[in-house]
Design a protein around this motif. Structure first.
Motif, PDB file in Angstrom:
ATOM      1  N   GLU A  41      34.156  52.313  47.321  1.00  0.00           N
ATOM      2  CA  GLU A  41      35.481  51.747  47.561  1.00  0.00           C
ATOM      3  C   GLU A  41      35.459  50.912  48.836  1.00  0.00           C
ATOM      4  O   GLU A  41      34.933  51.337  49.859  1.00  0.00           O
ATOM      5  N   SER A  42      36.019  49.723  48.762  1.00  0.00           N
ATOM      6  CA  SER A  42      36.079  48.828  49.910  1.00  0.00           C
ATOM      7  C   SER A  42      37.405  48.073  49.885  1.00  0.00           C
ATOM      8  O   SER A  42      38.207  48.239  48.969  1.00  0.00           O
ATOM      9  N   ASP A  43      37.611  47.232  50.887  1.00  0.00           N
ATOM     10  CA  ASP A  43      38.846  46.439  50.944  1.00  0.00           C
ATOM     11  C   ASP A  43      38.981  45.490  49.756  1.00  0.00           C
ATOM     12  O   ASP A  43      40.092  45.123  49.364  1.00  0.00           O
ATOM     13  N   SER A  44      37.841  45.113  49.180  1.00  0.00           N
ATOM     14  CA  SER A  44      37.872  44.170  48.064  1.00  0.00           C
ATOM     15  C   SER A  44      38.019  44.874  46.714  1.00  0.00           C
ATOM     16  O   SER A  44      38.099  44.218  45.678  1.00  0.00           O
ATOM     17  N   GLY A  45      38.038  46.212  46.715  1.00  0.00           N
ATOM     18  CA  GLY A  45      38.224  46.947  45.470  1.00  0.00           C
ATOM     19  C   GLY A  45      37.171  48.010  45.253  1.00  0.00           C
ATOM     20  O   GLY A  45      36.517  48.465  46.191  1.00  0.00           O
ATOM     21  N   VAL A  46      37.014  48.405  44.001  1.00  0.00           N
ATOM     22  CA  VAL A  46      36.075  49.470  43.618  1.00  0.00           C
ATOM     23  C   VAL A  46      34.908  48.853  42.854  1.00  0.00           C
ATOM     24  O   VAL A  46      35.092  48.015  41.973  1.00  0.00           O
ATOM     25  N   SER A  47      33.709  49.266  43.203  1.00  0.00           N
ATOM     26  CA  SER A  47      32.515  48.810  42.496  1.00  0.00           C
ATOM     27  C   SER A  47      31.590  50.001  42.271  1.00  0.00           C
ATOM     28  O   SER A  47      31.773  51.076  42.858  1.00  0.00           O
ATOM     29  N   TYR A  48      30.591  49.801  41.421  1.00  0.00           N
ATOM     30  CA  TYR A  48      29.621  50.860  41.126  1.00  0.00           C
ATOM     31  C   TYR A  48      28.217  50.325  41.403  1.00  0.00           C
ATOM     32  O   TYR A  48      27.917  49.162  41.122  1.00  0.00           O
ATOM     33  N   GLU A  49      27.372  51.197  41.938  1.00  0.00           N
ATOM     34  CA  GLU A  49      26.007  50.783  42.241  1.00  0.00           C
ATOM     35  C   GLU A  49      25.047  51.951  42.017  1.00  0.00           C
ATOM     36  O   GLU A  49      25.439  53.124  42.048  1.00  0.00           O
ATOM     37  N   SER A  50      23.774  51.616  41.797  1.00  0.00           N
ATOM     38  CA  SER A  50      22.753  52.644  41.647  1.00  0.00           C
ATOM     39  C   SER A  50      22.461  53.290  42.985  1.00  0.00           C
ATOM     40  O   SER A  50      22.492  52.630  44.030  1.00  0.00           O
ATOM     41  N   PHE A  51      22.174  54.580  42.950  1.00  0.00           N
ATOM     42  CA  PHE A  51      21.908  55.334  44.172  1.00  0.00           C
ATOM     43  C   PHE A  51      20.693  56.223  43.922  1.00  0.00           C
ATOM     44  O   PHE A  51      20.624  56.926  42.920  1.00  0.00           O
ATOM     45  N   VAL A  52      19.724  56.186  44.838  1.00  0.00           N
ATOM     46  CA  VAL A  52      18.483  56.946  44.685  1.00  0.00           C
ATOM     47  C   VAL A  52      18.636  58.316  45.349  1.00  0.00           C
ATOM     48  O   VAL A  52      18.866  58.413  46.556  1.00  0.00           O
TER      49      VAL A  52
END
Length: 246
Positions: free
Chosen positions: A60-71
């Motif tokens: 979550e950031s000021d520009s919205g919600v995104s999804y990313e891979s996490f190791v």
């Protein structure tokens, strides 16, 4: 020379196929399998084979919600070697699932929890071949008892996802850099309540942080509890009491 050029573009190059022996397991268990390497049309230098245990996290950031891979964890399974044209080579591996690996086998209306093993060959001057194998992570028996208790109390799991960041409870902290949230809603008409649960495996115990969103503008509150891995249903119900009746 033309074959080398094509191999550098991934055409006729070495391929990798990971075969997982136990695709369904618990947090903290050992994942076992074989990486099968098959040579292409030319001899190629393999610098490394990397295995990564990954999940998808919400950011979550000021520009919205995104999804990313996490190791969650990684390892190198073999020293540099040369693979000959059409040569086949099997590399056996064992990789321990991180204690905070998200549970994927949950009965949620919206389940955004995914865990996979990513295999990559590091090849000089070429596109790295890769392979992705999804893994089912089951709730530990004591966690399943918690989920069953909530269902008996009229709660339904509506969402499951993984957040990037750190979880801080009463006397415990997450260590992986991400944490799972399981969101429940009650079906009561006059005492509607939402509960978000996060579990942290820590040796022989499970820590739990509950965020409770109460109806009629009574605000959010937090409850923490810790139970042993062999806690009975009665002990689970007792630990959950302060959360259910907050």
């Amino acid at each position: 020379m033309f074959k080398k050029l094509k191999a550098s573009l991934g055409i006729g190059a070495t391929t990798v196929d990971t075969r997982v022996e136990n695709e369904s397991l618990y947090q903290g268990e050992m994942l076992r399998g074989v990486v099968r390497i098959k040579g292409g049309n030319i001899e190629q230098q393999i610098e490394a084979i990397s295995l990564k245990l990954c999940t998808e996290v919400k950011v979550e950031s000021d520009s919205g919600v995104s999804y990313e891979s996490f190791v969650l964890g990684s390892m190198q399974v073999i020293d540099p070697f040369v693979v000959q044209p059409d040569e086949e080579k099997d590399v056996v591996f064992e990789l321990k699932l991180h204690d905070e690996t998200p549970i994927t086998a949950v009965n949620a209306r919206s389940n955004k929890c995914h865990v996979w093993l990513e295999t990559t060959l590091d090849i000089d001057f070429a596109i790295d071949p890769s392979d992705r194998d999804f893994i089912e992570v089951r709730p530990l028996p004591v966690v399943q008892r918690v989920l069953n208790t909530l269902e008996r109390e009229g709660f339904t799991m509506v969402k499951a996802d993984v957040e990037k960041g750190q979880l801080n409870g009463d006397g415990f902290t997450s260590l992986s850099g991400c944490y799972q949230e399981l969101e429940f809603k009650s079906s009561g008409m006059f005492n509607r309540k939402e509960i978000e649960l996060s579990f942290i495996l820590d040796g022989n115990v499970i820590h739990c942080l509950a965020e409770i969103d109460r109806s009629f503008g009574r605000g959010d509150m937090f409850r923490s509890f810790t139970i042993s891995l062999d806690a009975s249903e009665g002990e689970v119900e007792q630990a959950l009491a302060s959360t259910l009746h907050a």
